[in-house]
Design a protein around this motif. Structure first.
Motif, PDB file in Angstrom:
ATOM      1  N   TYR A   1      -0.989  -7.085   4.421  1.00  0.00           N
ATOM      2  CA  TYR A   1      -0.525  -5.980   3.421  1.00  0.00           C
ATOM      3  C   TYR A   1       0.493  -5.080   4.511  1.00  0.00           C
TER       4      TYR A   1
ATOM      5  N   TYR B   1       2.453  -0.949   4.235  1.00  0.00           N
ATOM      6  CA  TYR B   1       2.503   0.357   4.007  1.00  0.00           C
ATOM      7  C   TYR B   1       4.106   0.599   3.373  1.00  0.00           C
TER       8      TYR B   1
ATOM      9  N   ALA C   1      -9.270  -0.409  -6.596  1.00  0.00           N
ATOM     10  CA  ALA C   1      -9.150  -1.644  -5.898  1.00  0.00           C
ATOM     11  C   ALA C   1     -10.076  -2.656  -6.347  1.00  0.00           C
TER      12      ALA C   1
ATOM     13  N   VAL D   1      -6.729   6.451  -0.295  1.00  0.00           N
ATOM     14  CA  VAL D   1      -6.151   5.044  -0.081  1.00  0.00           C
ATOM     15  C   VAL D   1      -6.721   4.285   1.016  1.00  0.00           C
ATOM     16  N   GLU D   2      -6.968   5.104   2.182  1.00  0.00           N
ATOM     17  CA  GLU D   2      -7.471   4.557   3.427  1.00  0.00           C
ATOM     18  C   GLU D   2      -9.227   3.939   3.167  1.00  0.00           C
TER      19      GLU D   2
ATOM     20  N   VAL E   1       0.720  -1.095  -0.097  1.00  0.00           N
ATOM     21  CA  VAL E   1       0.104  -0.037  -0.134  1.00  0.00           C
ATOM     22  C   VAL E   1       0.927   1.358   0.031  1.00  0.00           C
TER      23      VAL E   1
ATOM     24  N   PRO F   1       0.497   5.134  -0.180  1.00  0.00           N
ATOM     25  CA  PRO F   1      -0.603   6.309  -0.179  1.00  0.00           C
ATOM     26  C   PRO F   1       0.011   7.565  -0.826  1.00  0.00           C
TER      27      PRO F   1
ATOM     28  N   MET G   1      -8.829   0.678   1.033  1.00  0.00           N
ATOM     29  CA  MET G   1      -8.388  -0.338   2.054  1.00  0.00           C
ATOM     30  C   MET G   1      -9.744  -0.885   2.899  1.00  0.00           C
TER      31      MET G   1
ATOM     32  N   LEU H   1      -1.436  -1.061  -4.167  1.00  0.00           N
ATOM     33  CA  LEU H   1      -2.393  -0.045  -4.333  1.00  0.00           C
ATOM     34  C   LEU H   1      -1.778   1.304  -3.821  1.00  0.00           C
TER      35      LEU H   1
END
Ligand code: IPM
Ligand code: MG
Length: 356
Positions: A38, A40, A299, A18-19, A7, A9, A22, A70
């Motif tokens: 996942y 970050y 996504a 992005v949050e 991930v 962001p 998710m 992502l």
């Protein structure tokens, strides 16, 4: 299925949108029993601030060992307004595309019936529009030799394409076109002027007979820019080089009503990256007002393209459509005074998936 995603962001509104995506990913995984892990990582201006480069090795290593990435957005005005900056956030995005071998960027232009009135185009032109832009992503003027001469007063950028680069993107586009209903491929170039475009056209003409079910047409990019406005419904699959694709997809994104709705998938040699096509929208960063739907729809593309989970992708799309119908949307597409917050849209979509 085990799903291991990276991930990223990035900057501006990246972390917020992005949050929300998710939340949707987790809701789908919980519902369908997928085992999601996942991690970050940093990229863009925030990575420059932290470690001095926009796509650090550690971020690349994480992407390489993940099943999918992502991605939010990168960019920061403090660099935009400083043409002399040595390191720029955008270089991180380009490096990521290059190092992951993401030579194809798939940008679906979809039409959302409930947003028709937001389109700058007439309803009758926009209704039913649905096409795919296939943008070459790791070649052309973005990556050719560039620099300054004459003590800085002459600047140059070089557009280079090899046959191999052109063949692989065209192959992907032709194959994509064999699977659509209309089976039409528009090859967009500037072959009347530009040599790389002539190579594109030559290669496309050689390949076309291998795809007898596909109707292939050629269009100059200036004409394509016009046709996108005049007859957007005529496109099915469009394929073009890097910079033409960058420009035409921003143009195409507003056909559907908002730039905040367009997702994308970048695919190629290594791990695929899923990201909205809009940028980091720094004016809105941290305000909880940005539209998260393009990232949520990215996504959905991740489930479909990276994991071949069509039903899961559709669950997200259904939830997005439901949020549009219910008017649970951010200020860019809301009707007067009824805007929801970024986080509220994310919660609503995740909740819809959970209850579906
Ligand atoms: C995009 C963006 C990028 C591009 C920028 C941020 C480098 O506009 O993904 O379309 O030009 O490719
Ligand atoms: Mg762009």
């Amino acid at each position: 299925m085990k799903m291991n995603i990276a991930v990223l962001p990035g900057d501006g509104i990246g972390p917020e949108i992005v949050e929300q995506a998710m939340k949707a990913v987790k809701a789908v995984c919980a519902k369908k029993g997928h085992e999601l892990t996942y991690e970050y990582a940093i990229t863009g201006a925030c990575a420059i601030d932290e470690v001095g480069e926009p796509y650090p090795q550690a971020t690349h290593d994480l992407c390489m060992k993940s099943d999918a990435v992502l991605f939010g957005a990168i960019g920061d005005p403090k660099f935009d307004n400083n043409p002399k900056a040595k390191v720029r956030p955008e270089q991180g995005l380009l490096k990521m595309r290059k190092d992951l071998g993401l030579y194809a960027n798939l940008r679906p232009v979809i039409n959302f019936p409930s947003l028709l009135h937001k389109s700058p185009l007439r309803r009758d032109l926009v209704e039913g529009v649905e096409f795919m832009c296939v943008r070459e992503l790791t070649g052309g003027i973005y990556f050719g030799e560039k620099g300054r001469k004459d003590g800085g007063d002459t600047a140059f950028d070089t557009c280079v394409y090899t046959r191999v680069e052109v063949e692989r993107i065209l192959k992907l586009a032709f194959e994509f076109a064999t699977k659509t209903e209309r089976k039409k491929l528009t090859v967009v170039d500037k072959a009347n002027v530009v040599e790389t475009s002539r190579l594109w056209r030559e290669v496309a003409q050689e390949m076309a007979p291998n795809y007898p079910t596909v109707e292939t047409e050629f269009m100059f990019v200036d004409n394509a820019a016009m046709q996108l406005i005049q007859r957007p419904g005529n496109f099915d699959v469009m394929v073009t080089e890097n910079m033409f694709g960058d420009i035409l997809t921003d143009e195409a994104s507003v056909i559907g009503g908002s730039l905040g709705m367009l997702p994308s998938a970048s695919v190629g040699v290594h791990t695929s990256v899923f990201e909205p096509i809009h940028g980091s929208y720094p004016q809105a960063a941290g305000k909880d007002i940005a539209n998260p739907l393009a990232t949520i729809l990215s996504a959905a593309m991740m489930f479909e393209y990276a994991f071949d989970l069509k039903e899961e992708g559709q669950m997200i799309r259904d939830a997005v459509n439901a949020s549009l119908d219910a008017g649970v949307v951010t200020e860019d597409i809301a009707e007067d005074g009824k805007a929801a917050k970024t986080s509220e849209v994310g919660d609503w979509v995740a909740d819809f998936i959970a209850k579906a």
